[in-house]
Design an enzyme around this catalytic site. Sequence first.
Site, PDB file in Angstrom:
ATOM      1  N   HIS A  59       0.812  -1.221   0.000  1.00 40.17           N
ATOM      2  CA  HIS A  59       0.000   0.000   0.000  1.00 40.17           C
ATOM      3  C   HIS A  59       0.847   1.273   0.000  1.00 40.17           C
ATOM      4  CE1 HIS A  59      -4.035  -1.801   0.620  1.00 40.17           C
ATOM      5  NE2 HIS A  59      -3.282  -2.820   0.974  1.00 40.17           N
ATOM      6  N   ASP A  90       3.414   9.469  -0.724  1.00 36.92           N
ATOM      7  CA  ASP A  90       2.245   8.679  -0.347  1.00 36.92           C
ATOM      8  C   ASP A  90       2.040   7.600  -1.396  1.00 36.92           C
ATOM      9  OD1 ASP A  90      -0.034   8.037   1.130  1.00 36.92           O
ATOM     10  OD2 ASP A  90      -0.682  10.124   1.264  1.00 36.92           O
TER      11      ASP A  90
HETATM   12  P1  ADQ Z   1      -3.068   6.066   4.790  1.00 31.75           P
HETATM   13  O1  ADQ Z   1      -1.648   6.489   4.908  1.00 31.75           O
HETATM   14  O2  ADQ Z   1      -3.783   5.944   6.061  1.00 31.75           O
HETATM   15  O3  ADQ Z   1      -3.203   4.729   3.924  1.00 31.75           O
HETATM   16  P2  ADQ Z   1      -5.040   7.456   2.955  1.00 31.75           P
HETATM   17  O4  ADQ Z   1      -4.997   6.746   1.672  1.00 31.75           O
HETATM   18  O5  ADQ Z   1      -5.204   8.919   2.815  1.00 31.75           O
HETATM   19  O6  ADQ Z   1      -3.753   7.224   3.853  1.00 31.75           O
HETATM   20  O7  ADQ Z   1      -6.261   6.886   3.765  1.00 31.75           O
HETATM   21  C1  ADQ Z   1      -6.659   7.474   4.955  1.00 31.75           C
HETATM   22  C2  ADQ Z   1      -8.104   7.080   5.260  1.00 31.75           C
HETATM   23  O8  ADQ Z   1      -8.367   7.425   6.608  1.00 31.75           O
HETATM   24  C3  ADQ Z   1      -9.098   7.799   4.388  1.00 31.75           C
HETATM   25  O9  ADQ Z   1     -10.110   6.907   4.009  1.00 31.75           O
HETATM   26  C4  ADQ Z   1      -9.638   8.896   5.300  1.00 31.75           C
HETATM   27  O10 ADQ Z   1     -10.978   9.243   5.071  1.00 31.75           O
HETATM   28  C5  ADQ Z   1      -9.499   8.249   6.646  1.00 31.75           C
HETATM   29  N1  ADQ Z   1      -9.319   9.300   7.663  1.00 31.75           N
HETATM   30  C6  ADQ Z   1      -8.313  10.169   7.753  1.00 31.75           C
HETATM   31  N2  ADQ Z   1      -8.544  11.028   8.779  1.00 31.75           N
HETATM   32  C7  ADQ Z   1      -9.703  10.671   9.327  1.00 31.75           C
HETATM   33  C8  ADQ Z   1     -10.485  11.166  10.422  1.00 31.75           C
HETATM   34  N3  ADQ Z   1     -10.111  12.210  11.127  1.00 31.75           N
HETATM   35  N4  ADQ Z   1     -11.630  10.539  10.695  1.00 31.75           N
HETATM   36  C9  ADQ Z   1     -12.018   9.480   9.980  1.00 31.75           C
HETATM   37  N5  ADQ Z   1     -11.354   8.993   8.937  1.00 31.75           N
HETATM   38  C10 ADQ Z   1     -10.195   9.563   8.624  1.00 31.75           C
HETATM   39  C11 ADQ Z   1      -2.276   3.819   3.295  1.00 31.75           C
HETATM   40  C12 ADQ Z   1      -1.257   4.461   2.341  1.00 31.75           C
HETATM   41  C13 ADQ Z   1      -1.967   5.295   1.282  1.00 31.75           C
HETATM   42  C14 ADQ Z   1      -2.984   4.424   0.539  1.00 31.75           C
HETATM   43  C15 ADQ Z   1      -3.880   3.669   1.509  1.00 31.75           C
HETATM   44  C16 ADQ Z   1      -4.750   2.646   0.814  1.00 31.75           C
HETATM   45  O11 ADQ Z   1      -0.320   5.257   3.068  1.00 31.75           O
HETATM   46  O12 ADQ Z   1      -1.030   5.849   0.352  1.00 31.75           O
HETATM   47  O13 ADQ Z   1      -3.801   5.256  -0.282  1.00 31.75           O
HETATM   48  O14 ADQ Z   1      -3.107   2.966   2.486  1.00 31.75           O
HETATM   49  O15 ADQ Z   1      -3.989   1.784   0.039  1.00 31.75           O
END
Ligand code: ADQ
Length: 465
Positions: free
Chosen positions: A158, A367
């Site tokens: 990921h 990311d």
């Molecule tokens: P993350 O690094 O966690 O994931 P991201 O892809 O942005 O990053 O996903 C974060 C998730 O958490 C989103 O669905 C977002 O809505 C949720 N989230 C963030 N803040 C929140 C809050 N305050 N309350 C509720 N929900 C919240 C890792 C990798 C990424 C990759 C994903 C999926 O680092 O690059 O996109 O996995 O593969």
Amino acid sequence: MSRLVVISNRVAVPKARGAAGAQGGLAGALNSALKQNGGIWFGWSGQETDTFTGNINVQRSEGVTTATIDLEQADVEEYYNGYANSTLWPLFHYRIDLTEYEQEFGRGYERVNERFAQSVLPLIEPEDTVWVHDYHLMPLGERLRSRGVKNRIGFFLHIPWPPTRLFVSLPFHQRLVRAMLHYDLIGFQTTEWLESFLHYCERELGATVDHEDCVVELDGRKTVAKAYPIGVDYDHFVAQGQTIAAKTAYRRLCDSSRTRTAMIGVDRLDYSKGLPERMDGIGRFFDTYPDRVKDLLFIQIAPPSREDIGSYQKIRTMLEQKTGQINGARSDVDLVPIRYVNRGYSMAELFGFYRAAKIGLVTPLRDGMNLVAKEYVAAQDPEDPGVLVLSRFAGAALQMGEALLVNPYSPDDVAHNIRLALDMSLAERKARWEQLIVTVRDDNVLRWTDNFITDLEGTTEPAVG
Ligand code: ADQ
């Protein structure tokens, strides 16, 4: 379609959405796949025990069966906080300055992968398709093969795959990638990370790489390696927008921002997300355009994560200081430019906030993909869509070229693009959004899981041997 066995560090059942948010975007994606195919999701319970027992706790919730094990305190320290999050995570996000190379972390990582293999083994049936997730479990396929598992086993990373020159700083890097080549299929978020991986296999392992068909051959075993950009659960997310919770959240933000344009950031509190750098960009915007302070309200939602690790404590302090400085310098009795919130929200509430915010600011330093960028686009009003400002260094930038792409390290570039977003005409906003929504809607998480599983099941023969 055969039964699916998903293995990841943690499992997250659907109703634990608040927690799942803070764990990352993996949860929703895998629950959808498991509901569709049936099967089991195996991982660590999040609990610590004095001595590892290997006891498996099986539960069924909302159509998904989960099986979890507890780990010892030393496992959590060395494998989870150690090798996974203090060695691999920083290194794979190009932060060699934060990477810790401790021998006991490596030993803990191997031990826990061994424990995962031993515990999950009795749950795997001969026809199952096994799908392992993420940097915590890179050697797991090889551990399963050594126990005679002949099923198709796939692995999805990921996070980014670093350039070879950074990756070779990892002690025993060859051993790690050789172990990975026991998978039948390895998936990456983008072609950029895929190419770095293939480059490493060719240069450092002397593997034969067929770039056309994306096949890596080493010691008579073949592994397919391809890019599968992850997406959001589009229909489910859009349906959230119809809920009272989403509409209330939308109204709350619209009412409280009044005449100002709301701009939003939503990120786990992680140094890879570029939060202090983002604050520098916003500070520069206010310094460069002081008469626009009254026009903009920035909301940063950042739930804490990995709080046991020093680098995460530091980033939190740094962010609080920067926010405080900007607010101190730019506030008035009736105006505070930045609202900084350290908590999680439900998906419905996030939908409402995204829709009320006319600018989405997503500026990670690095990311794998970034699902917030896609959620922001999915939540927009087609008649009056907001503008996405997106880091060039997010995997998502490769698919979302119609966003305003920025260099997150440059405060001037961030400030300049905030101004462009603020002043963008409705016609241009619509034109950009209409392009972006096609990718977000079509390249959704259901397609992602389908593509990966179909390719895994179609690999010619398991990489056994
Ligand atoms: P993350 O690094 O966690 O994931 P991201 O892809 O942005 O990053 O996903 C974060 C998730 O958490 C989103 O669905 C977002 O809505 C949720 N989230 C963030 N803040 C929140 C809050 N305050 N309350 C509720 N929900 C919240 C890792 C990798 C990424 C990759 C994903 C999926 O680092 O690059 O996109 O996995 O593969």
